[in-house]
Motif scaffolding. Structure first.
Motif, short mmCIF file in Angstrom:
data_model
loop_
_atom_site.label_atom_id
_atom_site.label_comp_id
_atom_site.label_asym_id
_atom_site.label_seq_id
_atom_site.Cartn_x
_atom_site.Cartn_y
_atom_site.Cartn_z
N ALA A 156 16.18 -27.31 37.31
CA ALA A 156 15.21 -28.30 37.27
C ALA A 156 14.48 -28.35 38.56
O ALA A 156 12.96 -28.70 38.80
CB ALA A 156 15.89 -29.71 36.98
N GLY A 157 14.92 -28.07 39.81
CA GLY A 157 14.20 -27.81 40.92
C GLY A 157 13.17 -26.80 40.95
O GLY A 157 12.28 -26.96 41.52
N ARG A 158 13.63 -25.86 40.17
CA ARG A 158 12.55 -24.71 40.25
C ARG A 158 11.37 -25.08 39.39
O ARG A 158 10.63 -24.07 39.05
CB ARG A 158 13.13 -23.44 39.61
CG ARG A 158 14.43 -23.08 40.72
CD ARG A 158 14.81 -21.67 40.63
NE ARG A 158 15.79 -21.12 41.71
CZ ARG A 158 16.11 -19.85 42.15
NH1 ARG A 158 15.86 -18.98 41.24
NH2 ARG A 158 17.01 -19.72 42.91
N MET A 159 11.54 -26.20 38.42
CA MET A 159 10.28 -26.50 37.63
C MET A 159 9.16 -27.12 38.60
O MET A 159 8.21 -27.53 38.18
CB MET A 159 10.69 -27.71 36.61
CG MET A 159 11.72 -27.00 35.69
SD MET A 159 11.01 -25.77 34.44
CE MET A 159 9.96 -26.91 33.53
N HIS A 160 9.64 -27.33 39.90
CA HIS A 160 8.61 -27.90 40.92
C HIS A 160 7.21 -27.24 41.04
O HIS A 160 6.04 -27.95 40.57
CB HIS A 160 9.20 -28.00 42.30
CG HIS A 160 8.41 -28.48 43.26
ND1 HIS A 160 7.92 -29.74 43.26
CD2 HIS A 160 7.43 -28.06 44.30
CE1 HIS A 160 7.15 -29.98 44.33
NE2 HIS A 160 6.63 -29.02 44.86
N PRO A 161 7.22 -25.88 40.85
CA PRO A 161 5.54 -25.26 40.90
C PRO A 161 4.91 -25.47 39.63
O PRO A 161 3.78 -25.63 39.56
CB PRO A 161 5.97 -23.77 40.98
CG PRO A 161 7.54 -23.77 41.63
CD PRO A 161 7.95 -25.01 41.04
N LEU A 162 5.68 -25.82 38.42
CA LEU A 162 5.02 -26.06 37.41
C LEU A 162 4.59 -27.47 37.19
O LEU A 162 3.42 -27.67 36.75
CB LEU A 162 5.85 -25.60 35.97
CG LEU A 162 5.50 -26.25 34.83
CD1 LEU A 162 4.27 -25.16 34.18
CD2 LEU A 162 6.50 -25.82 33.62
N LEU A 163 5.31 -28.37 37.62
CA LEU A 163 4.84 -29.99 37.28
C LEU A 163 3.97 -30.37 38.28
O LEU A 163 2.93 -31.14 38.36
CB LEU A 163 6.23 -30.65 37.49
CG LEU A 163 7.22 -30.66 36.61
CD1 LEU A 163 8.66 -31.45 36.83
CD2 LEU A 163 6.94 -30.95 35.20
N LEU A 164 3.80 -29.53 39.59
CA LEU A 164 2.89 -30.16 40.78
C LEU A 164 1.50 -30.21 40.33
O LEU A 164 0.65 -30.92 40.97
CB LEU A 164 2.99 -29.46 41.86
CG LEU A 164 2.80 -27.88 41.82
CD1 LEU A 164 1.22 -27.63 42.24
CD2 LEU A 164 3.84 -27.21 43.05
N HIS A 165 0.99 -29.57 39.27
CA HIS A 165 -0.43 -29.35 38.80
C HIS A 165 -0.69 -30.78 38.15
O HIS A 165 -1.68 -31.06 38.12
CB HIS A 165 -0.49 -28.23 37.86
CG HIS A 165 -0.46 -26.81 38.54
ND1 HIS A 165 0.85 -26.22 38.48
CD2 HIS A 165 -1.04 -26.14 39.12
CE1 HIS A 165 0.89 -25.02 39.40
NE2 HIS A 165 -0.22 -25.02 39.66
#
Length: 714
Positions: free
Chosen positions: A38-47
């Protein structure tokens, strides 16, 4: 719709509360593997929050008044609520990602708190939206401030991911001053640009994956937690090229899959640089024209080097006719009309092999005649090449009597006469050559004093005299420590080696740095019988001394009947309990290996029970230092002893040296507390964590961790 909006608002409020709680309790946060995904979804969600909040701000700044039409008001509210929700979710998974290793603490600290601040501020703005609705100026200022904070947060995140200079790098690279091929430094102008383009995004001071920072030569040489990057004694030349050559799908392949990969030419360039000793000062003009490094330099720098070739391209059929196994003609670089000629067969060489090149005399810019049976009169024929820039006559029989003929070559910049019979008198006229800048004259019969006079008098030329004080020397690789056992119970032979013959290995065992004069010389037969911090370096005349190899031998002579953890380790780092300290297994350098006992809020207190009275004179703790993650040596180590738990006295204390701002490396450290031999049946060991991290640390004022993996009694 109102019910759904209420659900999203309550969810956003809950996420912000959870985010605040985790931020406060971050030092005790343990992330399981499934949650790291879940933490590695950060680059995807930040947009999502970036786009939505920018749309909201644009609507407030340039859109119609919200009190004129319900549709306008509802659209603004929905954008703000969606932005607040996605900002909270993005900040939350970002906090999970931040728990992974490799990020610089200071950069991460500001990105983390500005991201959380964006989430808190957007939720606050939504909560008080009705209050600002009729006040257009405050509403615009608030929305502009929100977007400003959002963009600054994104900027900090971009610095961590891509490096601080990522955005402006194309503009700066275009404005960099050009460098001539003759002046280019291999590391500065070839190696470093590739590292900055392909590697720095993951290996900078702000994001140091694997504790590896590649921003400076010093940090590059230091390596990371997996060791140094290159080793010329290994067939694959060490870690750097090993990772580069792994299959793309391998998780250890570098650069990682999805990143811009190294080209074949860049890999070949790095390999050649490492094979030549990974020098940080070597210049391109010191390389043979046949070296892949030289070809790569010509291809990369020729366009900005100030050298242009306006002569026509040689006829292909002519080149095929003139090229053989013993005379190889190649372009200086791909697409260049300039040609390089190399000769390889001394037995079949004649002066006709040079004059036969007349059809391409305008295109030849470099020629290597090393070891050919060249005569002085043959040198005259070399004057027919008007664009010759680099001429190598190494180990040819010439005496130098006709060198002045080369003055007719207007563009000759580099002349190599290593291993010839030239004299100082014959070299003096070279200073009058119109374009000559560098002369190589190693291994000649010219006395050092005469050569020194040449250098002082003919300052217009750069002189290279081989293995003298002015030579460009290569750096030796560190010695290889062949001992596999690190924990010893009795004397063991020390085994050191180096791949290069004629080297001298010097070592120390008292913690001092080995030097080339006073440190003992390693010879087979030396034994290690106690706790020993071994440091070793390699030296050889004409070479720079190697970097230091270091190894710690732990002596384990006594074993208690029982070892008790009087204070329990932090729940995040329990390892295997008390068994960890006596299993004779050294842990990896990662504090998350599961082999370290971690203490934070209270001292580590151990009880050692012996079956019968035992004479003891020292206790050694094996610990970890990782400054960026607040892992420090113990502030103080105390050893108490006596016949039982209630009758104890202080046997010895030790206050380890603390790290400084410049301390970057991840290292295992050993601390031996010595005292007068004392007969005891019970020992208590206390290791106190640092109470407050120093002011220069990003978590100043907080407590430091202490990590221990082994204990030795002697």
């Amino acid at each position: 719709m109102p019910r759904f909006r209420s659900f999203v608002y309550n969810s956003t409020f809950f996420l912000n509360g959870l985010l605040l709680f985790l931020l406060v309790m971050e030092s005790r946060l343990v992330i399981p593997a499934w949650l790291q995904v879940a933490g590695r979804m950060h680059p995807l969600l930040l947009h999502f929050p970036i786009v939505v909040l920018v749309l909201y701000a644009g609507w407030i700044l340039v859109g119609p008044r919200q009190d004129q039409e319900p549709f306008y008001r509802q659209l603004a509210d929905q954008l703000l609520l969606l932005g607040a929700f996605t900002a909270a979710l993005t900040a939350l998974v970002g906090l999970l990602l931040a728990q992974e290793e490799g990020y610089e603490a200071s950069a991460l600290f500001w990105h983390k708190w500005t991201g959380a601040g964006t989430s808190f501020l957007s939720l606050t703005a939504y909560h008080f939206r009705n209050h600002f609705r009729s006040q257009r100026v405050p509403a615009r200022l608030a929305s502009a401030g929100l977007v400003g904070l959002l963009l600054y947060t994104g900027h900090l995140g971009g610095n961590i991911t891509h490096g601080a200079d990522f955005v402006l790098a194309p503009l700066r690279s275009g404005s960099e001053p050009s460098v001539a091929l003759a002046d280019a430094v291999v590391f500065t102008h070839l190696v470093q640009p590739v590292l900055e383009e392909k590697c720095i995004s993951c290996h900078s001071t702000q994001k140091a994956k694997g504790e590896l920072v590649m921003e400076t030569a010093e940090l590059l040489t230091q390596g990371g937690k997996n060791g140094v990057l290159w080793d010329t004694t290994q067939a694959d030349l060490g870690l750097l090229l090993r990772r580069v050559h792994l299959p793309l799908d391998d998780k250890k392949h570098m650069p990682p899959k999805g990143k811009v990969q190294l080209t074949e030419a860049e890999v070949l360039m790095l390999e050649s640089w490492i094979r030549r000793g990974a020098s940080f000062t070597m210049k391109v003009h010191e390389l043979p024209t046949t070296d892949p490094l030289y070809a790569y330099a010509a291809a990369r720098l020729q366009g900005t080097s100030g050298t242009s070739y306006d002569f026509p391209v040689a006829d292909e059929s002519t080149l095929r006719e003139l090229t053989s196994n013993y005379r190889v003609i190649t372009p200086l670089f791909a697409g260049s009309p300039a040609l390089v000629v190399n000769f390889y067969n001394p037995a079949g060489f004649s002066a006709q092999d040079i004059t036969a090149l007349k059809p391409i005399r305008e295109q030849v810019v470099a020629m290597d005649l090393s070891t050919m049976p060249l005569k002085d009169e043959d040198v005259k024929s070399l004057a027919q090449f008007p664009n010759l820039e680099r001429l190598i006559l190494n180990f040819t029989p010439i005496t130098g009597s006709t060198l002045t003929e080369l003055k007719k070559v207007p563009r000759l910049k580099t002349l190599s006469l290593t291993g010839t019979k030239v004299t100082a008198a014959q070299l003096r006229p070279l200073s009058t050559f119109p374009a000559l800048r560098t002369v190589y004259a190693a291994d000649t019969d010219i006395p050092p004093t005469e050569f020194d006079q040449l250098k002082k008098q003919l300052t217009s030329l750069h002189w290279e005299s081989g293995f003298r004080s002015d030579t460009v020397r290569l750096k030796l690789t560190p010695p290889v420590i062949e001992n596999e056992e690190q924990i010893i119970s009795g004397p063991v032979p020390l085994r050191l080696k180096h791949a290069i013959r004629g080297t001298v290995i010097r070592y120390t065992t008292d913690g001092s740095e080995p030097d080339s004069v006073s440190s003992p010389v390693y010879k087979p037969g030396i034994t290690i019988a106690k706790n020993t911090q071994l440091k070793a370096r390699v030296f050889k005349e004409g070479w720079y001394g190697s970097d230091q190899a270091e190894y710690f031998f732990f002596q384990s002579a006594l074993r208690p009947q029982r070892l008790q953890l009087i204070t329990k380790p932090d729940p995040q780092y329990p390892a295997q309990g008390s068994a960890t300290l006596m299993d004779s297994v050294k842990s990896e350098a990662s504090y998350k290996s599961g082999q370290w006992l971690g203490y934070l809020n209270e001292p580590m207190v151990l009880g050692l029970h012996f079956e019968k009275p035992t004479a003891v004179s020292s206790i050694t703790l094996s610990t970890l230092r990782q400054v960026s993650n607040s892992i420090f040596p113990p502030e103080q180590i105390e050893v108490w002893g006596g016949p039982n738990e209630k009758q104890l006295k202080v046997l010895g204390t030790l206050q380890p040296t603390m790290p400084t701002l410049e301390t970057r490396s991840v290292r295992g450290l050993a601390f031996e507390c010595k005292f007068d031999p004392t007969t005891v049946q019970y020992i208590k060991v206390v290791a106190k964590p640092v109470g407050k991290l120093p002011p220069w640390h990003s978590r100043r004022g907080e407590r430091a961790w202490v990590f221990v993996d082994e204990l030795f009694v002697n």
